[in-house]
Design a protein around this motif. Structure first.
Motif, PDB file in Angstrom:
ATOM      1  N   ARG A  41      38.564  55.404  38.972  1.00  0.00           N
ATOM      2  CA  ARG A  41      36.694  54.726  39.322  1.00  0.00           C
ATOM      3  C   ARG A  41      36.253  53.670  38.728  1.00  0.00           C
ATOM      4  N   VAL A  42      36.498  53.551  38.071  1.00  0.00           N
ATOM      5  CA  VAL A  42      36.164  52.722  36.867  1.00  0.00           C
ATOM      6  C   VAL A  42      36.312  51.616  36.826  1.00  0.00           C
ATOM      7  N   LYS A  43      37.840  51.415  37.176  1.00  0.00           N
ATOM      8  CA  LYS A  43      39.238  50.431  36.568  1.00  0.00           C
ATOM      9  C   LYS A  43      39.115  49.828  38.570  1.00  0.00           C
ATOM     10  N   MET A  44      39.455  50.690  39.188  1.00  0.00           N
ATOM     11  CA  MET A  44      39.673  50.276  40.771  1.00  0.00           C
ATOM     12  C   MET A  44      38.766  50.593  41.750  1.00  0.00           C
ATOM     13  N   THR A  45      38.164  48.967  41.123  1.00  0.00           N
ATOM     14  CA  THR A  45      37.198  48.460  42.926  1.00  0.00           C
ATOM     15  C   THR A  45      37.471  48.334  43.494  1.00  0.00           C
ATOM     16  N   ARG A  46      36.940  47.876  44.477  1.00  0.00           N
ATOM     17  CA  ARG A  46      36.885  46.793  45.154  1.00  0.00           C
ATOM     18  C   ARG A  46      36.793  45.769  44.850  1.00  0.00           C
ATOM     19  N   GLU A  47      35.865  45.217  43.794  1.00  0.00           N
ATOM     20  CA  GLU A  47      35.890  43.856  43.888  1.00  0.00           C
ATOM     21  C   GLU A  47      36.443  43.968  42.959  1.00  0.00           C
ATOM     22  N   MET A  48      37.614  44.401  42.246  1.00  0.00           N
ATOM     23  CA  MET A  48      38.395  43.679  40.990  1.00  0.00           C
ATOM     24  C   MET A  48      40.026  44.108  42.584  1.00  0.00           C
ATOM     25  N   CYS A  49      39.900  44.910  43.648  1.00  0.00           N
ATOM     26  CA  CYS A  49      40.657  44.479  44.378  1.00  0.00           C
ATOM     27  C   CYS A  49      41.023  42.916  44.748  1.00  0.00           C
ATOM     28  N   ARG A  50      39.251  42.614  45.269  1.00  0.00           N
ATOM     29  CA  ARG A  50      39.545  41.284  45.687  1.00  0.00           C
ATOM     30  C   ARG A  50      39.930  40.149  44.220  1.00  0.00           C
ATOM     31  N   ALA A  51      39.429  40.320  43.737  1.00  0.00           N
ATOM     32  CA  ALA A  51      39.845  39.033  42.871  1.00  0.00           C
ATOM     33  C   ALA A  51      41.064  39.267  42.261  1.00  0.00           C
ATOM     34  N   TYR A  52      41.967  40.696  42.134  1.00  0.00           N
ATOM     35  CA  TYR A  52      43.072  40.317  42.188  1.00  0.00           C
ATOM     36  C   TYR A  52      44.024  39.898  43.026  1.00  0.00           C
ATOM     37  N   ASN A  53      43.717  39.769  44.952  1.00  0.00           N
ATOM     38  CA  ASN A  53      43.631  39.269  45.962  1.00  0.00           C
ATOM     39  C   ASN A  53      43.613  38.177  46.264  1.00  0.00           C
ATOM     40  N   GLN A  54      42.584  37.560  45.025  1.00  0.00           N
ATOM     41  CA  GLN A  54      42.900  35.856  45.175  1.00  0.00           C
ATOM     42  C   GLN A  54      43.655  35.139  43.934  1.00  0.00           C
ATOM     43  N   GLU A  55      44.123  35.472  43.269  1.00  0.00           N
ATOM     44  CA  GLU A  55      44.732  35.854  42.396  1.00  0.00           C
ATOM     45  C   GLU A  55      46.351  35.439  43.388  1.00  0.00           C
ATOM     46  N   LEU A  56      46.454  36.068  44.034  1.00  0.00           N
ATOM     47  CA  LEU A  56      46.942  36.126  44.906  1.00  0.00           C
ATOM     48  C   LEU A  56      47.500  34.743  45.739  1.00  0.00           C
ATOM     49  N   GLY A 105      47.338  36.593  37.218  1.00  0.00           N
ATOM     50  CA  GLY A 105      47.486  35.502  38.231  1.00  0.00           C
ATOM     51  C   GLY A 105      49.515  34.921  37.266  1.00  0.00           C
ATOM     52  N   VAL A 106      49.321  34.585  36.058  1.00  0.00           N
ATOM     53  CA  VAL A 106      50.229  34.510  35.707  1.00  0.00           C
ATOM     54  C   VAL A 106      51.189  35.058  35.650  1.00  0.00           C
ATOM     55  N   SER A 107      51.499  36.089  36.428  1.00  0.00           N
ATOM     56  CA  SER A 107      52.526  36.725  36.672  1.00  0.00           C
ATOM     57  C   SER A 107      53.101  36.143  37.907  1.00  0.00           C
ATOM     58  N   LEU A 108      52.060  36.283  38.595  1.00  0.00           N
ATOM     59  CA  LEU A 108      52.526  35.936  40.111  1.00  0.00           C
ATOM     60  C   LEU A 108      53.861  34.407  39.936  1.00  0.00           C
ATOM     61  N   HIS A 109      52.555  33.440  39.199  1.00  0.00           N
ATOM     62  CA  HIS A 109      53.462  32.033  39.369  1.00  0.00           C
ATOM     63  C   HIS A 109      54.723  31.712  38.984  1.00  0.00           C
ATOM     64  N   LEU A 110      55.101  33.496  37.656  1.00  0.00           N
ATOM     65  CA  LEU A 110      55.823  33.416  37.091  1.00  0.00           C
ATOM     66  C   LEU A 110      56.801  33.980  38.238  1.00  0.00           C
ATOM     67  N   LEU A 111      56.616  34.587  39.046  1.00  0.00           N
ATOM     68  CA  LEU A 111      57.506  35.019  39.868  1.00  0.00           C
ATOM     69  C   LEU A 111      57.839  34.392  41.324  1.00  0.00           C
ATOM     70  N   LYS A 112      57.092  33.043  41.782  1.00  0.00           N
ATOM     71  CA  LYS A 112      57.070  31.922  42.612  1.00  0.00           C
ATOM     72  C   LYS A 112      58.105  31.242  42.072  1.00  0.00           C
ATOM     73  N   ASP A 113      58.220  31.149  40.384  1.00  0.00           N
ATOM     74  CA  ASP A 113      58.595  29.713  40.005  1.00  0.00           C
ATOM     75  C   ASP A 113      60.417  30.673  40.108  1.00  0.00           C
ATOM     76  N   SER A 114      60.755  31.827  40.364  1.00  0.00           N
ATOM     77  CA  SER A 114      61.505  32.393  39.739  1.00  0.00           C
ATOM     78  C   SER A 114      62.417  32.694  41.063  1.00  0.00           C
TER      79      SER A 114
END
Length: 349
Positions: free
Chosen positions: A274-289, A217-226
Motif C-alpha cells: 500500500r505504501v510503495k505500489m500507488t497509482r502515482e508510482m505506477c504512472r511513473a513506471y509507465n512513463q519510463e516504459l 527506465g535504464v533496465s528497459l533501455h537495456l532490454l530494447k538494445d538486447s
C-alpha cells in the motif's frame, strides 16, 4: 493499381486510334495524319513509361489494406466489460470504430488452427502467469487444465507444455524483473532458436522491492538494445521485415508487451504494498516504459497488451487483491493478442 493501369492503357489506345481517324475526316493529307499519329503514339508511350518515376504527378490509389491493418491494430485494446449474474463478460467496444475490423472471440478449434506448429513464450511475473493460464484455457479442455493446475501455479517457477495434437509448444518463464527478460532474449540468441510469439511484461516486482523509477527506465533501455541485437528481425521496420520474409532470410516474429494492471491501493494485502505500489508510482513506471520506446506505438517493436486500460474498465469489483484481476481480464488480453496475430498474418478464421 492494376485496374487503373488497364484503364489508362485503354484510354491511350483510343486516343491513338480515333484522333488520327478524326483528323483524316477533316481531309488532311495522309502524310500529316501519319506524322501526327506517330508523334502522338511516341509521346503517350514515353509518358506511360515515365509514370512510375514521377508518382507525385499522378494520383495513386491509397494503400487501403495496410491502412486498415494499422487502424484495426490501434483498436484492439478497446474492450468493454459488463457485470452479470455469472460475474463479468467482455466484448470489443463497437462505438470506438472497431466494428469494421471484425474482431473475433476465438474458440478452441480456431485457436488450435491459428497456433498450430508454433512456439509461444510468455515471460514475466504473476500477471504473465495468469495470462498464460488464460491462453491454456483456450487450448486445453477442463480435464487437462485440472491435471496441470498444480504445476502451473507453483510459485516463482517456469512451466513447459507441448500440445502434441497440434504441435504447439508453450513456455512460461518466471521473469519478475526486466533484467530477467533481457536474459531471456539473449538466451534465444545464444541457443540460436527463437519463438514465433513472445509476450513479455514486468514492473510490479521492481516497484515493490526497489521503488526506483530511473533504474527501471535504464533496465528497459537495456532490454530494447538486447532486442535489437539478439532477435533476427525487428518489428519496428515493417519494410525491412517484408523484404526479409520475401527473401526467406528471417522468421516472422510477433512481439508483445503485457502492461501492468490498474492498482487499487485499498485492496492491496500488505502495508508495504500500500505504501510503495500507488497509482502515482505506477504512472511513473509507465512513463519510463513509453520513454524507452520499446512499444510499437512509440516506434519500438512490441505491441502493447494494455492491461491497465482493461483492468480500469473492468473496475474495482473485478479485482481480487488490488493488483490481480478476474479471469475475464486475462481472457480479453489473450484475445487481443490472438486477433493481432490474425491481422499481422493476414488470416481470417
Amino acid at each position: 493499381m492494376f485496374f487503373g493501369a488497364v484503364q489508362l492503357g485503354i484510354m491511350a489506345a483510343c486516343v491513338v486510334l480515333f484522333v488520327p481517324m478524326g483528323m483524316a475526316g477533316w481531309h488532311l493529307s495522309r502524310n500529316k495524319v501519319l506524322f501526327f499519329s506517330g508523334a502522338l503514339f511516341i509521346t503517350l508511350a514515353v509518358c506511360i513509361h515515365l509514370i512510375p518515376y514521377f508518382p507525385s504527378f499522378f494520383p495513386q490509389p491509397p494503400p487501403t489494406v495496410l491502412f486498415q491493418q494499422e487502424s484495426c491494430i490501434s483498436f484492439l485494446n478497446n474492450v468493454s466489460f459488463r457485470s452479470n449474474l455469472d460475474g463479468f463478460s467482455w466484448n470489443w467496444d463497437t462505438s470506438s470504430g472497431s466494428l469494421d475490423c471484425d474482431f473475433q472471440k476465438l474458440g478452441r478449434g480456431d485457436v488450435s488452427d491459428l497456433l498450430n506448429g508454433s512456439w509461444v513464450v510468455v515471460a514475466g511475473d504473476s500477471q504473465a502467469r495468469l495470462f498464460m493460464v488464460a491462453l491454456l484455457d483456450l487450448v486445453l479442455g477442463a480435464d487437462e487444465m485440472e491435471k496441470i493446475h498444480d504445476d502451473l501455479f507453483k510459485r516463482h517457477s517456469d512451466y513447459h507444455l507441448v500440445v502434441e495434437e497440434i504441435g504447439l509448444k508453450l513456455d512460461f518463464l518466471w521473469s519478475p524483473y526486466v533484467t530477467n527478460l533481457t536474459g531471456v532474449v539473449t538466451g534465444f540468441k545464444r541457443n540460436g532458436t527463437y519463438p514465433d510469439v513472445l509476450v513479455m511484461g514486468s514492473g510490479l516486482w521492481h516497484m515493490l522491492h526497489f521503488k526506483n523509477v530511473s533504474d527501471y527506465g535504464v533496465s528497459l533501455h537495456l532490454l530494447k538494445d538486447s532486442l535489437l541485437q539478439s532477435l533476427p528481425v525487428s518489428r519496428k521496420f515493417d519494410m525491412e521485415l517484408e523484404s526479409a520474409r520475401a527473401a526467406g532470410s528471417a522468421r516472422a516474429m510477433h512481439l508483445f508487451w503485457l502492461g501492468m494492471p490498474t492498482l487499487i491501493n485499498g485492496l492491496l494485502n500488505t502495508e508495504e504494498k500500500r505504501v510503495k505500489m500507488t497509482r502515482e508510482m505506477c504512472r511513473a513506471y509507465n512513463q519510463e516504459l513509453y520513454k524507452s520506446k520499446l512499444l510499437r506505438r512509440d516506434g519500438g517493436s512490441l505491441l502493447l497488451l494494455d492491461v491497465e486500460t482493461l483492468t480500469r474498465k473492468c473496475g474495482v469489483d473485478c479485482s481480487l487483491d488490488g493488483m490481480h484481476y478476474g479471469d475475464v481480464v486475462y481472457e480479453a488480453s489473450v484475445h487481443v493478442m490472438l486477433n493481432a496475430l490474425l491481422i499481422e498474418s493476414h488470416q481470417k478464421l
